[in-house]
Design a protein around this motif. Structure first.
Motif, PDB file in Angstrom:
ATOM      1  N   TYR A  49       0.862  -1.181   0.000  1.00 31.87           N
ATOM      2  CA  TYR A  49       0.000   0.000   0.000  1.00 31.87           C
ATOM      3  C   TYR A  49       0.898   1.230   0.000  1.00 31.87           C
ATOM      4  CZ  TYR A  49      -3.732  -3.230   1.343  1.00 31.87           C
ATOM      5  OH  TYR A  49      -4.626  -4.261   1.375  1.00 31.87           O
ATOM      6  N   VAL A  55       0.464   4.502  -0.304  1.00 27.05           N
ATOM      7  CA  VAL A  55       0.080   5.704   0.441  1.00 27.05           C
ATOM      8  C   VAL A  55       0.318   5.488   1.940  1.00 27.05           C
ATOM      9  CG1 VAL A  55      -1.816   7.270   0.982  1.00 27.05           C
ATOM     10  CG2 VAL A  55      -1.605   6.322  -1.324  1.00 27.05           C
ATOM     11  N   ARG A  56      -0.087   4.355   2.466  1.00 26.58           N
ATOM     12  CA  ARG A  56       0.112   4.076   3.893  1.00 26.58           C
ATOM     13  C   ARG A  56       1.585   4.053   4.253  1.00 26.58           C
ATOM     14  NH1 ARG A  56      -4.047  -0.990   4.992  1.00 26.58           N
ATOM     15  NH2 ARG A  56      -5.954   0.003   4.192  1.00 26.58           N
ATOM     16  N   ARG A  63       3.220   7.553   4.214  1.00 27.45           N
ATOM     17  CA  ARG A  63       2.900   8.371   5.389  1.00 27.45           C
ATOM     18  C   ARG A  63       3.687   7.923   6.616  1.00 27.45           C
ATOM     19  NH1 ARG A  63      -3.651   8.972   4.446  1.00 27.45           N
ATOM     20  NH2 ARG A  63      -3.500  10.638   2.870  1.00 27.45           N
ATOM     21  N   ASP A  64       3.840   6.615   6.785  1.00 26.60           N
ATOM     22  CA  ASP A  64       4.632   6.128   7.927  1.00 26.60           C
ATOM     23  C   ASP A  64       6.083   6.573   7.810  1.00 26.60           C
ATOM     24  OD1 ASP A  64       2.385   4.892   8.882  1.00 26.60           O
ATOM     25  OD2 ASP A  64       2.881   2.916   8.067  1.00 26.60           O
ATOM     26  N   PRO A  83      -5.997   6.554  -3.699  1.00 21.85           N
ATOM     27  CA  PRO A  83      -6.767   6.224  -2.485  1.00 21.85           C
ATOM     28  C   PRO A  83      -5.930   5.429  -1.495  1.00 21.85           C
ATOM     29  CG  PRO A  83      -7.418   4.799  -4.287  1.00 21.85           C
ATOM     30  CD  PRO A  83      -6.470   5.804  -4.876  1.00 21.85           C
ATOM     31  N   GLU A  84      -6.404   5.394  -0.264  1.00 25.91           N
ATOM     32  CA  GLU A  84      -5.684   4.671   0.790  1.00 25.91           C
ATOM     33  C   GLU A  84      -5.533   3.184   0.455  1.00 25.91           C
ATOM     34  OE1 GLU A  84      -4.330   5.205   3.799  1.00 25.91           O
ATOM     35  OE2 GLU A  84      -4.561   7.372   3.941  1.00 25.91           O
ATOM     36  N   GLU A  85      -6.540   2.609  -0.192  1.00 27.87           N
ATOM     37  CA  GLU A  85      -6.524   1.170  -0.460  1.00 27.87           C
ATOM     38  C   GLU A  85      -5.830   0.810  -1.763  1.00 27.87           C
ATOM     39  OE1 GLU A  85      -7.514  -0.880   1.834  1.00 27.87           O
ATOM     40  OE2 GLU A  85      -8.038   0.852   3.059  1.00 27.87           O
ATOM     41  N   CYS A  86      -5.184   1.769  -2.397  1.00 25.38           N
ATOM     42  CA  CYS A  86      -4.462   1.473  -3.640  1.00 25.38           C
ATOM     43  C   CYS A  86      -3.302   0.520  -3.360  1.00 25.38           C
ATOM     44  CB  CYS A  86      -3.946   2.769  -4.257  1.00 25.38           C
ATOM     45  SG  CYS A  86      -2.934   2.529  -5.726  1.00 25.38           S
TER      46      CYS A  86
END
Length: 444
Positions: free
Chosen positions: A305, A307-308, A311-312, A333-336
C-alpha cells in the motif's frame, strides 16, 4: 450432494452439470412439441371444416334450400372426406348414417362454430370428433350445416409423430453427451500437456514451460514461468552476493590478521586506526550485502500500500529531521495497491527520502501517482542540488559527491538496483527550486 461430494474431475463436474441440463431441455422441448402439435392440428382441421361448411352453404343456396335436391352420398364423401349433416325446416340428412347419434344433437343445439365431442360411446361412431356448425337463412327458411372430423385417427398420427420425436430426442441426447465429452477432452488437452511439462520440469528435462493452448491458460503459464524466473534470479543473486562478500572481505581480513600476527610490531595509534578502517570496510560491506539479500524483487501474490507506507516513512523521517518539512502529494486512495514487495518499497522510499532529508534546506516533497499501468514516485528537495555533469553518475555503488555528509554512498545505488529488478527506470534531474529531483517509473 454437498460441495465436498462433487466430482473432483473437471470432466466429471462438467458432465454432471451439462448432462442433466441437456436432458431437461430435451424433455421440455418434447413436451412443448406435443402441445404445439395438438394446437396446430386443431387449428388446421377447424379451418378446413369451416371452409367445407361454407361450401355446403353455397350448395344449399344453389339448390334453393331443398336438401333432397343436393347430390349427397359418394359425391360429398369424395369431396369432403368428412362426415356432415344438413337440416332444414322440412328435411334432414346425415352422412354417414352411423354418425347420426353424434351430429343430430349438434343440429338441435344453438352453438355456432367449432364444437368438440369427447368420450362418445355410440356403436359404429368415433368417440372423439371435432365439428363445425353453421346456420343461415335461405328464402327466409333456417338451414343448419355441420361438418365433422374423426379426431381419433388424427390423434394416432400425432402420437406416432410424437413418438418419433422422442426417439430423435434420445438420439440427440446421445449425440449431446458425445459432443460434450469430446469438447471437454479437447478443451482439457492443454491441461494434460501442462501436466507433462511440469513432470519434465521436475525431472530437469526442460527449464521453462511452453504450452500452446487457449488464451485462458496463457496467463497461468506466464505466471509459472515468471515464478521460475524469480526463483532463478534469487538464486543467482544469492550466489553473487556470497561471491562478492567473500571477495570484498578477504583483503581487509588478511590485512588485520597480518597486523595481529606480527609480534614485532607494537599496536601504535596508526595501526589501530588502520585496523579500525579495515574493520569498518568489512562492516560496510556486510551491511550492504545483507541489505541486498533482503531485496525480494517481483513476487507473485506480494503487494504494498504505497500511500500508507509513504505516510509512515514521512512521519518517521519528520522525527529524525525535526527542523525540516516532509510533505506527501498524491491522488491515490488509501486502499491502492502496487505489485511491489513491501520491504522493497520501504527501501526505495526510505533511501530517497533519507537522502533528500540530508541535503534539503527546509522542504522535502514525495509525490505518488499512477497513470494506467505505470506507477510513478517523485522525490524533490530544496537543497543545493547536483551539478549537471554529475547527474549521470548518481546511483553508482560507493559514489559520494560530498565526503563531509555521513553515509556510505549506497542509498541511491540500492534504489537503482531494486528498481531495475522490477523492470523500472530511475532518472535524476534538477528541480525548479534548484534541488535534486528523483523520478522512478515502475510498471504495475
Amino acid at each position: 450432494m454437498t460441495l465436498s461430494e462433487w466430482p473432483r474431475s473437471v470432466r466429471g463436474m462438467l458432465l454432471l452439470l451439462l448432462l442433466p441440463a441437456g436432458i431437461g431441455l430435451m424433455v421440455l422441448a418434447w413436451f412443448i412439441h406435443g402441445v404445439l402439435l395438438e394446437r396446430m392440428s386443431r387449428d388446421f382441421i377447424e379451418s378446413r371444416l369451416q371452409d367445407e361448411a361454407a361450401f355446403l352453404e353455397h350448395q344449399v343456396r344453389q339448390a334453393g334450400g331443398r336438401i333432397d335436391a343436393l347430390r349427397t352420398g359418394d359425391y360429398f364423401q369424395d369431396v369432403f372426406h368428412h362426415a356432415f349433416a344438413i337440416a332444414s325446416s322440412s328435411s334432414q340428412t346425415v352422412s354417414p348414417a352411423s354418425w347420426a347419434p353424434l351430429l343430430r344433437p349438434l343440429l338441435a343445439s344453438g352453438d355456432e362454430g367449432a364444437v368438440r365431442v369427447r368420450d362418445a360411446s355410440e356403436p359404429g361412431a368415433p368417440s372423439d370428433i371435432l365439428a363445425y356448425r353453421r346456420s343461415f337463412l335461405v328464402d327466409g327458411s333456417p338451414v343448419t350445416v355441420i361438418v365433422a372430423e374423426d379426431m381419433e385417427a388424427l390423434k394416432k398420427g400425432q402420437a406416432e409423430l410424437h413418438a418419433w420425436t422422442a426417439v430423435i430426442s434420445i438420439l440427440l441426447i446421445v449425440l449431446l453427451v458425445g459432443s460434450i465429452w469430446v469438447g471437454i477432452s479437447l478443451s482439457l488437452q492443454p491441461v494434460v500437456t501442462l501436466q507433462e511439462n511440469l513432470r519434465k520440469l521436475q525431472g530437469g528435462e526442460i527449464s521453462r514451460i511452453d504450452v500452446k493452448g487457449p488464451e485462458e491458460f496463457r496467463p497461468l503459464v506466464q505466471q509459472l514461468n515468471q515464478l521460475l524466473d524469480s526463483l532463478d534470479q534469487r538464486l543467482e543473486r544469492s550466489r553473487e552476493a556470497l561471491a562478492n562478500l567473500s571477495h570484498s572481505v578477504k583483503t581487509p581480513i588478511a590485512a588485520v590478521r597480518q597486523i595481529l600476527e606480527d609480534a614485532n610490531r607494537p599496536l601504535d595509534e596508526d595501526l589501530r586506526r588502520e585496523m579500525a578502517s579495515r574493520l569498518g570496510d568489512i562492516d560496510r560491506q556486510l551491511e550492504a550485502e545483507m541489505r541486498r539479500s533482503r531485496f525480494a524483487g517481483p513476487q507473485i501474490g506480494k503487494s504494498a500500500y504505497p500511500v500508507r507506507q509513504a505516510r509512515d516513512l514521512l512521519w518517521m523521517l519528520g522525527r529524525l529531521y525535526p527542523e525540516k518539512s516532509f510533505e506527501l502529494s498524491t491522488s491515490l486512495p488509501e486502499e491502492c495497491r502496487w505489485p511491489i514487495e513491501e520491504h522493497d518499497l520501504n527501501e526505495i522510499l526510505g533511501n530517497l527520502l533519507d537522502n533528500a532529508g540530508k541535503w534539503s534546506t527546509k522542504n522535502v516533497e514525495l509525490s505518488l501517482a499512477q497513470n494506467g499501468r505505470l506507477a510513478r514516485m517523485t522525490v524533490t528537495d530544496d537543497g543545493p542540488g547536483v551539478e549537471q555533469g554529475s547527474l549521470a553518475s548518481l546511483g553508482q555503488r560507493g559514489l559520494r559527491l560530498d565526503e563531509q555528509t555521513p553515509g556510505h554512498g549506497l542509498g541511491l545505488a540500492i534504489v537503482r538496483e531494486i528498481v531495475v529488478r522490477y523492470g523500472g527506470q530511475t532518472s535524476f534531474s534538477t528541480d525548479e527550486n534548484g534541488g535534486l529531483k528523483v523520478v522512478i517509473d515502475v510498471a504495475v
